[in-house]
Design an enzyme around this catalytic site. Structure first.
Site: not given
Ligand code: IVH
Length: 671
Positions: A31-33, A35, A114, A135
């Site tokens: 980290d120092a390098e 920085d 997800k 979004r």
């Molecule tokens: S695809 C039309 N991929 O989940 C396709 N969404 O429930 C839209 N999300 O609005 C999204 N991980 O905020 C996609 N690997 C992933 C995701 C993901 C999280 C969220 C995203 C979306 C929501 C949908």
């Protein structure tokens, strides 16, 4: 070399290291390098105001001036949401529809975690980041370009791309560790707390002042690559690979599944393992891999037919807030605790939840009798996140003016979120102090649990922490065992073992003793830094604020708190009695030159450790100068493996990287 050339060289080098560190988790320099390189670039840019600083210079991540408001921007193509599958049957229904619509031809799914954050679109022109948009309602979002610039995993310039313009969509998240840290800081500063990492990620991205975003350690994980609002490659898998090549962080757990069985197995696997991740996930997203098939499957008004969000069993549930009680902690802090009508949240029955402080209750608009939403995540205590429906007969919570335990006065300092009982001999405080003193990370006196301490206090045998050291087998043996329904005595054998543990604690390193005293704002880490900096407890006791502030991470607040503690006659008396009892007051803890025994080493944790949470292990490794990374590579120095260690352990073996268990880790930490 001309100045211009050096500027460009520095920028390229910093970009490479940012990528190695933030995206791949495999730093090549300290980290120092790093920085040092940043400093050189900043100074050179400032020394040559005649050369304009391009917007993709790494120095532009600091965050520009606050703005008045956000500008609305229309998305190139709608940012739709996904339909949910709430269980495996619904996932299979989704698959059946896909199979039917594709008329029996073969297809594959890409399964991704997800992430629980908020989605964002980032636009690039000639490889340079130009605009970032939230979004919003899916059609129009807010321009958060300046804020997004401060996120290290948003490349300001990508590696060579075949398109003059493209767009990357993904999720902005905050890790669990960054969230806990942020809330701890906010609690100390008396600011409202965030309910979960998702809310704090949203709150950190959608602020007018980009320097706030910069301080929040957000991450961007990419999952879509679009050119002119359309897919640029024939399959989703290829798009993810391309994103990774361009320098984005892409889900390393992603899997190509040949059919529903493999997809369902992936979902089950991650529902099981979700707590092992450094961030929150709330499900798995499955997308049909072939873009040509995606286009044929098409969209409904709301969501694509080619993708689904498999949601894990919710860790939120609704229940009634039956009462709010107040607990007194070891520093006298009064914490309101929600007493809930029992409710099962993600397989665990929850009856209590923390409410932190008065302000938290006010922010939520919470009253006793309300229906509330309770959330449980990982190993943290459940919290009440919002009011679902105000109760018909609701009554407000009022912080008591007197301590519920000793009746002493309660005081809330200006600018502090916490109300405190200021009676230092309050029994509730004493009990919590003793339990803290005996706890695992501190003096490690196994067997001294809640029930035993309560009985000893009731019998007048424990009026101070120091009384622990005059306990005998005869004091303990007749006590009743903890949590037993049928009355059973502790017995001589167990009593003797506890006494032996008390005896053994006398020789613990000084840092443990300092942490055990319960000085406000002095936790395990500060205690370690203090023990390294002073040769004995006596030296620490006599140190003035100036001297204390020379210790790493000790500021005026901590220094004043240490001074206040040792100025109190009761506390000095406690220290004297501990000395008489023969506890170790001398420091043997020296800080090795480069900041700890693990300086320069990179660790990877995998599986469940027997006595420590992942956060705790990380904290200790970092306290010893080491780094903790997410994935195993040739740069990894050591893999620390616990129960049910997975692919990281296999990889470590494959690469011949040393593997330690928890005992080995503790041994090397000198604990
Ligand atoms: S695809 C039309 N991929 O989940 C396709 N969404 O429930 C839209 N999300 O609005 C999204 N991980 O905020 C996609 N690997 C992933 C995701 C993901 C999280 C969220 C995203 C979306 C929501 C949908």
């Amino acid at each position: 070399m001309t100045v211009q050339e050096r500027l460009e060289q520095l920028r390229a080098e910093i970009r490479r290291h940012e990528y190695l560190y933030y995206v791949l988790d495999q730093p090549e320099i300290s980290d120092a390098e790093f920085d040092g390189l940043m400093r050189e670039l900043r100074e050179l840019e400032q020394a040559h105001p005649e050369i304009p600083v391009p917007p993709d210079s790494p120095t532009m991540r600091v965050g520009g001036a606050p703005r008045e408001g956000f500008v609305k921007v229309r998305h190139s193509a709608p940012m739709l949401s996904l339909d949910n599958a709430l269980n495996e049957a619904e996932l299979r229904d989704f698959d059946r529809r896909v199979r039917e619509l594709l008329g029996g031809e073969p297809y594959q799914y890409v399964a991704e975690l997800k992430l629980d954050g908020l989605s964002m679109a980032v636009h690039y022109e000639d490889g340079v980041m130009r605009q970032a948009v939230t979004r919003g309602d899916g059609i129009e979002g807010e321009d958060v370009t300046e804020n997004a610039r401060t996120i290290r995993t948003v490349p300001l310039r990508t590696k060579a791309a075949p398109w003059p313009r493209f767009e990357v969509r993904g999720e902005v998240i905050m890790t669990k560790a960054a969230f806990e840290r942020l809330n701890r800081e906010r609690e100390e500063q008396g600011l409202p707390l965030y309910a979960n990492p998702r809310n704090s990620a949203a709150g950190s991205l959608r602020v007018l002042d980009p320097s706030i975003t910069a301080s929040r350690q957000l991450e961007f994980h990419a999952y879509f690559l679009l050119v002119d609002g359309r897919y640029a490659l024939p399959s989703h898998w290829q798009a993810l690979e391309k994103l990774s090549e361009l320098g984005f962080r892409v889900d390393p757990q992603r899997r190509l599944c040949r059919g529903i069985e493999e997809l369902a197995a992936f979902c089950r696997e991650w529902e099981e393992k979700r707590d092992s991740l450094p961030f929150e996930i709330d499900g798995v997203v499955a997308k049909v891999d072939s873009i040509e098939q995606q286009l044929r499957l098409g969209w409904t008004a709301k969501a694509p037919r080619w993708a689904i969000a498999f949601k894990f069993t919710p860790r939120q549930a609704e229940t009634v807030l039956e009462n709010i009680e107040v607990q007194v902690g070891r520093t006298g802090t009064l914490t309101p605790v929600a007493r809930l009508r029992p409710v099962v949240v993600g397989g665990v029955t929850v009856t209590n939840a923390t409410l932190h402080n008065e302000d938290y209750i006010r922010e939520l608009g919470l009253m006793i009798g309300d229906r509330v939403v309770v959330e449980r995540s990982g190993d943290v205590i459940p919290r009440v996140v919002r009011v679902a429906e105000p109760g018909r007969e609701r009554r407000p919570f009022v912080m008591p003016k007197e301590c519920p335990d000793c009746g002493g006065p309660v005081f809330r300092a200006e600018g502090e979120a916490a109300a405190r009982c200021i009676n230092t001999s309050c029994p509730a405080r004493l009990k919590e102090s003793i339990l803290h003193f005996c706890s695992r990370g501190v003096m490690d006196i196994d067997g001294m649990g809640d029930a035993i301490v309560a009985q000893l206090m009731a019998a007048g045998r424990l009026k101070s922490i120091a009384d622990l050291y005059s306990l005998t087998v005869a004091d303990l043996a007749p006590l009743e065992l903890e949590g037993e329904k049928a009355r059973r005595r502790l017995g001589e054998k167990v009593a003797a073992r506890i006494i032996a543990n008390i005896e053994a604690s006398k020789m613990k390193p000084l840092s443990r003793l300092i942490a055990g005293l319960g000085i406000p704002f002095v936790g395990e880490r500060t205690a370690q830094l203090l023990a390294r900096s002073f040769s004995s407890l006596d030296e620490l006791m006599e140190a003035g604020e100036e001297r204390l502030m020379q210790v790493e991470e000790v500021g005026p607040k901590v220094a004043a708190s240490i001074r206040r503690y040792f100025a109190e006659p009761h506390n000095r008396e406690l220290v004297e009695r501990l000395r008489q009892a023969g506890l170790n007051f001398r420091s043997t803890e020296t800080a090795p030159a480069a900041g700890g025994p693990f300086a320069g080493m990179t660790f990877v944790l995998t599986g469940t450790l027997p006595s420590m949470t992942r956060d705790e292990a990380t904290r200790r490794i970092e306290a010893a100068g080491g780094k903790v990374a997410g994935s195993v590579s040739r740069k990894t120095s050591v893999v620390v493996a616990g129960a049910e260690a997975g692919s990281k352990l296999d990889k470590a073996r494959e690469l011949g990287i040393p593997v330690w268990d928890e005992a080995e880790l503790l041994r090397r930490l000198g604990q």
